[in-house]
Design a protein around this motif. Structure first.
Motif, short mmCIF file in Angstrom:
data_model
loop_
_atom_site.label_atom_id
_atom_site.label_comp_id
_atom_site.label_asym_id
_atom_site.label_seq_id
_atom_site.Cartn_x
_atom_site.Cartn_y
_atom_site.Cartn_z
N ALA A 1 0.83 -1.21 0.00
CA ALA A 1 0.00 0.00 0.00
C ALA A 1 0.86 1.26 0.00
O ALA A 1 0.37 2.36 -0.25
CB ALA A 1 -0.93 0.00 1.21
N GLU A 2 2.17 1.10 0.29
CA GLU A 2 3.09 2.25 0.25
C GLU A 2 3.75 2.36 -1.12
O GLU A 2 4.66 3.17 -1.30
CB GLU A 2 4.18 2.08 1.31
CG GLU A 2 3.66 2.11 2.74
CD GLU A 2 4.67 1.49 3.70
OE1 GLU A 2 5.88 1.45 3.39
OE2 GLU A 2 4.23 1.03 4.77
N GLY A 3 3.36 1.51 -2.06
CA GLY A 3 3.88 1.64 -3.42
C GLY A 3 4.87 0.58 -3.84
O GLY A 3 5.31 0.56 -4.99
N PHE A 4 5.24 -0.33 -2.94
CA PHE A 4 6.16 -1.39 -3.35
C PHE A 4 5.45 -2.41 -4.23
O PHE A 4 4.23 -2.58 -4.15
CB PHE A 4 6.77 -2.07 -2.12
CG PHE A 4 7.80 -1.22 -1.43
CD1 PHE A 4 9.08 -1.09 -1.97
CD2 PHE A 4 7.48 -0.53 -0.27
CE1 PHE A 4 10.04 -0.29 -1.35
CE2 PHE A 4 8.43 0.28 0.35
CZ PHE A 4 9.70 0.40 -0.19
N ASP A 5 6.23 -3.07 -5.08
CA ASP A 5 5.68 -4.07 -6.00
C ASP A 5 5.80 -5.48 -5.45
O ASP A 5 5.06 -6.37 -5.87
CB ASP A 5 6.42 -3.99 -7.35
CG ASP A 5 6.21 -2.66 -8.03
OD1 ASP A 5 5.04 -2.25 -8.16
OD2 ASP A 5 7.21 -2.01 -8.39
N VAL A 6 6.78 -5.69 -4.55
CA VAL A 6 6.96 -7.03 -3.98
C VAL A 6 7.55 -6.91 -2.58
O VAL A 6 8.40 -6.05 -2.33
CB VAL A 6 7.82 -7.94 -4.90
CG1 VAL A 6 9.22 -7.38 -5.12
CG2 VAL A 6 7.89 -9.37 -4.35
N VAL A 7 7.06 -7.75 -1.67
CA VAL A 7 7.49 -7.72 -0.27
C VAL A 7 7.82 -9.15 0.15
O VAL A 7 7.01 -10.06 -0.01
CB VAL A 7 6.39 -7.16 0.64
CG1 VAL A 7 6.92 -6.98 2.05
CG2 VAL A 7 5.84 -5.85 0.10
N VAL A 8 9.03 -9.33 0.68
CA VAL A 8 9.54 -10.67 0.97
C VAL A 8 9.83 -10.81 2.46
O VAL A 8 10.55 -9.98 3.03
CB VAL A 8 10.85 -10.92 0.18
CG1 VAL A 8 11.41 -12.31 0.45
CG2 VAL A 8 10.60 -10.74 -1.32
N PRO A 9 9.31 -11.85 3.12
CA PRO A 9 9.70 -12.11 4.51
C PRO A 9 11.10 -12.74 4.55
O PRO A 9 11.36 -13.68 3.80
CB PRO A 9 8.64 -13.09 5.02
CG PRO A 9 8.08 -13.75 3.80
CD PRO A 9 8.34 -12.85 2.62
N VAL A 10 11.98 -12.20 5.37
CA VAL A 10 13.37 -12.67 5.36
C VAL A 10 13.89 -12.91 6.77
O VAL A 10 13.39 -12.37 7.75
CB VAL A 10 14.32 -11.65 4.67
CG1 VAL A 10 13.98 -11.48 3.21
CG2 VAL A 10 14.31 -10.30 5.40
N LEU A 11 14.94 -13.72 6.83
CA LEU A 11 15.68 -13.95 8.07
C LEU A 11 17.13 -13.59 7.85
O LEU A 11 17.65 -13.74 6.73
CB LEU A 11 15.58 -15.43 8.48
CG LEU A 11 14.19 -15.93 8.90
CD1 LEU A 11 14.25 -17.43 9.20
CD2 LEU A 11 13.67 -15.16 10.10
N SER A 12 17.81 -13.15 8.89
CA SER A 12 19.23 -12.86 8.76
C SER A 12 20.00 -14.18 8.70
O SER A 12 19.46 -15.25 8.96
CB SER A 12 19.71 -12.02 9.94
OG SER A 12 19.42 -12.71 11.13
N VAL A 13 21.27 -14.07 8.34
CA VAL A 13 22.11 -15.25 8.16
C VAL A 13 23.04 -15.36 9.37
O VAL A 13 23.76 -14.42 9.69
CB VAL A 13 22.93 -15.13 6.86
CG1 VAL A 13 23.90 -16.29 6.71
CG2 VAL A 13 21.99 -15.04 5.67
#
Ligand code: CTP
Ligand code: MG
Length: 271
Positions: free
Chosen positions: A137-149
């Motif tokens: 809703a803020e204008g991004f086209d793709v949002v990915v859930p991530v974890l650090s390494v």
């Protein structure tokens, strides 16, 4: 990178889930496709399907299954009483080909969000669904859930194993699903790709990145881990109610009984 100022065009008014169960599960090595093996008294696929079905933000669910598994999938959807499943599609030869097949049932519009999720990740939560939807809703086209390494990462020669360099871990993230995509961006990213190009894609975000879409990340969750090997499944079986699938194989629980009737419970796949 911050998104631009508020734009009403960015608003999402429709949320469609693409639930990917179209793989064969070669590394798991079961007699049936991975999404249809049993975990904690139901099939693997049922865990995430039930979470999406129950979430009020979700308008429709497109289920993608291997060829010849459309019938069993329909039985499962009926048994679980999933009213939001709008379509069952036949998967392709790669994960991205299965996403492309699913898009036939997803409107090509900016206001539709597509949540692409691996059925092989049974631990999807309402919280992560809400986290990935926010930035669209803020204008991004793709949002990915991530974890650090956690481990130090080396770049090495692929054959000799000789160390080329140590990569700065601070810059790295492990990508999980569900990934939230603006439907119009996902359609544009996959529309003209052939089987070979699709086979080289490992997630939806990378396809959208390659057409200069704007992507961002949100915190993932250890619970979103993917079932890949028999050891992964055995570990999760301990979490999801130790051995209950085997003990109730005679049908003393309603859900098991329904699944057994249609040979979907997969009990026979366990050692
Ligand atoms: N998937 C799909 N269509 C394909 C390949 C994969 O829908 N042609 C889905 C799988 O069902 C899974 C997710 O993509 O939910 C992640 O893929 P993966 O874990 O690799 O599953 P499989 O491809 O089934 O397993 P394997 O690679 O071991 O054969
Ligand atoms: Mg695979």
């Amino acid at each position: 990178v911050a998104a631009d100022a508020f734009d009403p065009d960015d608003l999402i008014d429709d949320v469609c889930v693409v639930l990917l169960a179209g793989g064969s599960g070669e590394r798991l090595g079961s007699t049936r496709p991975k999404a249809f093996v049993g975990l904690g008294g139901k099939v693997l696929l049922a865990h995430s399907l039930e979470v999406f079905e129950a979430h009020e933000a979700v308008d429709s669910i497109v289920l993608v299954v291997p060829p010849e598994w459309e019938g069993p999938a329909e039985v499962l959807v009926d048994d679980l009483g999933c009213e939001r499943v709008s379509s069952i599609e036949t998967g392709g030869s790669s994960r991205a080909a299965s996403v492309q097949a699913a898009l036939a049932a997803v409107p090509d519009r900016r206001g539709t969000a597509v949540l692409v999720h691996d059925a092989a990740r049974p631990g999807v939560t309402p919280a992560v669904i809400e986290r990935v939807l926010g930035p669209l809703a803020e204008g991004f086209d793709v949002v990915v859930p991530v974890l650090s390494v956690a481990d130090t990462i080396k770049r090495v020669h692929p054959e000799s194993g000789e160390i080329l360099e140590t990569v700065d871990r601070v810059l790295l993230r492990r990508a999980q699903t569900p990934q939230a995509c603006r439907a119009s961006a996902l359609h544009a990213a996959l529309r003209d790709l052939g089987e070979r190009e699709l086979g080289a894609l490992t997630d939806c975000a990378s396809a959208i990145e390659s057409i200069d879409g704007r992507g961002t990340t949100v915190p993932g969750d250890d619970a979103l881990a993917k079932v890949t090997t028999p050891a992964d499944l055995a570990a999760l079986e301990r979490v999801y109610g130790a051995g209950s699938a085997g003990e109730h194989a005679d049908g003393d629980e309603d859900s098991d009984e329904d699944l057994d009737e249609h040979d979907l419970a997969g009990h026979g796949d366990f050692p």
